[in-house]
Enzyme design. Structure first.
Site, mmCIF file in Angstrom:
data_model
loop_
_atom_site.group_PDB
_atom_site.id
_atom_site.type_symbol
_atom_site.label_atom_id
_atom_site.label_comp_id
_atom_site.label_asym_id
_atom_site.label_seq_id
_atom_site.Cartn_x
_atom_site.Cartn_y
_atom_site.Cartn_z
ATOM 1 C CE LYS A 1 -0.398 -0.281 5.065
ATOM 2 N NZ LYS A 1 -1.232 -0.847 6.152
ATOM 3 C CE1 TYR B 1 10.901 32.186 4.049
ATOM 4 C CE2 TYR B 1 11.223 29.830 3.679
ATOM 5 C CZ TYR B 1 10.859 31.078 3.214
ATOM 6 O OH TYR B 1 10.445 31.218 1.931
#
Ligand code: PLP
Length: 370
Positions: free
Chosen positions: A34, A256
Site C-alpha cells: 500500500k 526562515y
C-alpha cells in the site's frame, strides 16, 4: 548530479521477504505494498516481494489494486481498506479480494456479481471490521452460501503488536483464534490471517495461514530498533548534493525565522531538498546528513525546497557537488529511518511514505546482504 534521488534496492526487498517467509514457515506471505509500496514504488516492490517468496499482495485502496494490475502484476491482491460502492467496482474489476464487515457490503458485493471476500473481525483495533463475533460469523456463513461469492479468508489486525510484552496483543490473538476456530471447523479451506510485521517477528502463534508484513519487507524494523539486529536490510536510500557552500559569520543566520544563528564562524552547505520532498520541517535543527562518510547537523529551518547543513569552521573539505546522504549508508556510517523517526517523534512508516513524488525513484539490485 541529481537534486534529489530515492534509490531502491530491489534485491534487499527480495531478501527481506525471503527472511520473513522463513520466519513464518507454516504460512504464505502477503507483502503489503500500500501507499506506493511504503514510498518505494508499488509495482517494483510487489515484483521484488513475489521474487522473494510472497504469494499474495495487499493494498489499502481499490485504485492501488487497479494500478498493480495495469503494471501487469498477477496473482492474488487483497484490498484491505474500506471501499465505497464506486471503489468496490474498481476493486472487483481489478480482480482483487475485498474485505467485508457488514451485511450491506455482502449484499452490495452479490449485487455487483460477486467476488472473493475476507471477513474481518475487529478483535481490538477498534477501527475496520466488526466487534460483533455473531455478526462476523453470520457474514462468513452468508458469503459462503451466496453462489456468486467466494469466502476466501478470515482476518483481524493487531493494535499493539509492536509493543513488546503488551498483553492486549495476546488478548486480540485469543479473541481471533477463538472466533475463527469455530468457523474453520465448519467451512474448510479458509485462509486465516492476522500478523503484520511486528506480530510476524514476535509471535509464531499469530502466523495462521498467511502473514501480512509491510514495513519489514522494506528493511525497516517495526520495533524501531536497528533493522540489522533482525537481519533486515533497508531498501531505500535518499540522496541529494551540496548546491552551495558559504561562510556564516558569528551572529549570522540561515533559513526562515533565523532559528540557527552561528555562535562562531562556520561553513554552511545548502542542500536543495525540503519538506516538499518529504524532508520534514520537524528536522529543522534536528537531523543529520552524511557527506563523505561524515555526519553533519541540519541547521536552521527546513524550507519547502532547501535546507542547510553546518560543515563546521573548516568546512570539512566539503565542496559543491558532493553527494549528501539523507537516508542510507555512506562509508561506514548510515542514517536509519528509525533514527529519523525518533527525531521527528513519529514512526519510520511516516518517514518512508513521506518521500514525495517530486523525488524520482531509481531501482537497482545489490549483490548480497551488504
Ligand atoms: C498496513 C497493514 C499491514 C502491514 O503492517 P506493517 O506494520 O507495515 O507490517 C497489515 N495488515 C493491515 C490490515 C494493514 O493495514
Amino acid at each position: 548530479m541529481v537534486r534529489a534521488l530515492a534509490s531502491v534496492d530491489l534485491a534487499a526487498i527480495e531478501r527481506n521477504v525471503a527472511l520473513l517467509a522463513a520466519r513464518a514457515p507454516s504460512a504464505q506471505l502477503c507483502a503489503v505494498v500500500k501507499a506506493n509500496g511504503y514510498g518505494h514504488g508499488a509495482a517494483e516492490a510487489a515484483t521484488a516481494a513475489l521474487r522473494g517468496g510472497a504469494t499474495w499482495l495487499a493494498v489499502s485502496t481499490a485504485v492501488e489494486a487497479q494500478s498493480l494490475r495495469s503494471e501487469g502484476i498477477a496473482g492474488p491482491i487483497l484490498v484491505m481498506g474500506a471501499l465505497s460502492d464506486d471503489e468496490l467496482e474498481i476493486a472487483l474489476a481489478a480482480n482483487a479480494d475485498v474485505v467485508a464487515w457488514s451485511e450491506y457490503f455482502i449484499t452490495k458485493l452479490a449485487a455487483l456479481g460477486g467476488g472473493r471476500v475476507h471477513i474481518k473481525l475487529d478483535s481490538g483495533m477498534g477501527r475496520l471490521g466488526t466487534r460483533d463475533h455473531e455478526l462476523a460469523s453470520r457474514l462468513a456463513a452468508a458469503a459462503n452460501e451466496a453462489p456468486q461469492l467466494e469466502l476466501v479468508g478470515l482476518m483481524t489486525h493487531f493494535a499493539t503488536a509492536d509493543e513488546v510484552g503488551d498483553q492486549f496483543f495476546d488478548h486480540q490473538l485469543e479473541a481471533f483464534s477463538e472466533w475463527s476456530d469455530g468457523i474453520v471447523a465448519t467451512i474448510p479451506g479458509l485462509i486465516r490471517h492476522a500478523a503484520n510485521s511486528a506480530a510476524l517477528l514476535r509471535e509464531s502463534a499469530s502466523h495462521f495461514d498467511l502473514v501480512r508484513p509491510g514495513l519489514a519487507c522494506y528493511g525497516l524494523d517495526p520495533f524501531g530498533v536497528d533493522p540489522a539486529a533482525r537481519g533486515l536490510e533497508p531498501a531505500l536510500r535518499v540522496e541529494s548534493y551540496v548546491a552551495l557552500v558559504k561562510r556564516c559569520e558569528a551572529g549570522e543566520s540561515t533559513g526562515y525565522g533565523r532559528s540557527f544563528i552561528a555562535k562562531q564562524p562556520t561553513m554552511i552547505a545548502a542542500v536543495p531538498v525540503g519538506y516538499a520532498d518529504g524532508w520534514k520541517r520537524v528536522f529543522s535543527n534536528n537531523a543529520e546528513v552524511l557527506i563523505g562518510g561524515r555526519r553533519y547537523p541540519v541547521v536552521g529551518n527546513v524550507s519547502m525546497d532547501s535546507m542547510a547543513v553546518d560543515l563546521g569552521a573548516d568546512g570539512g573539505g566539503v565542496a559543491v557537488g558532493d553527494r549528501v546522504t539523507l537516508l542510507g549508508a555512506d562509508g561506514a556510517d548510515r542514517i536509519l529511518g528509525e533514527q529519523l523517526a525518533r527525531q521527528a517523534e513519529t514512526i519510520s512508516y511516516e518517514i518512508v511514505t513521506s518521500v514525495s513524488v517530486r523525488v524520482p525513484r531509481q531501482y537497482w539490485r545489490s549483490q548480497d546482504g551488504g
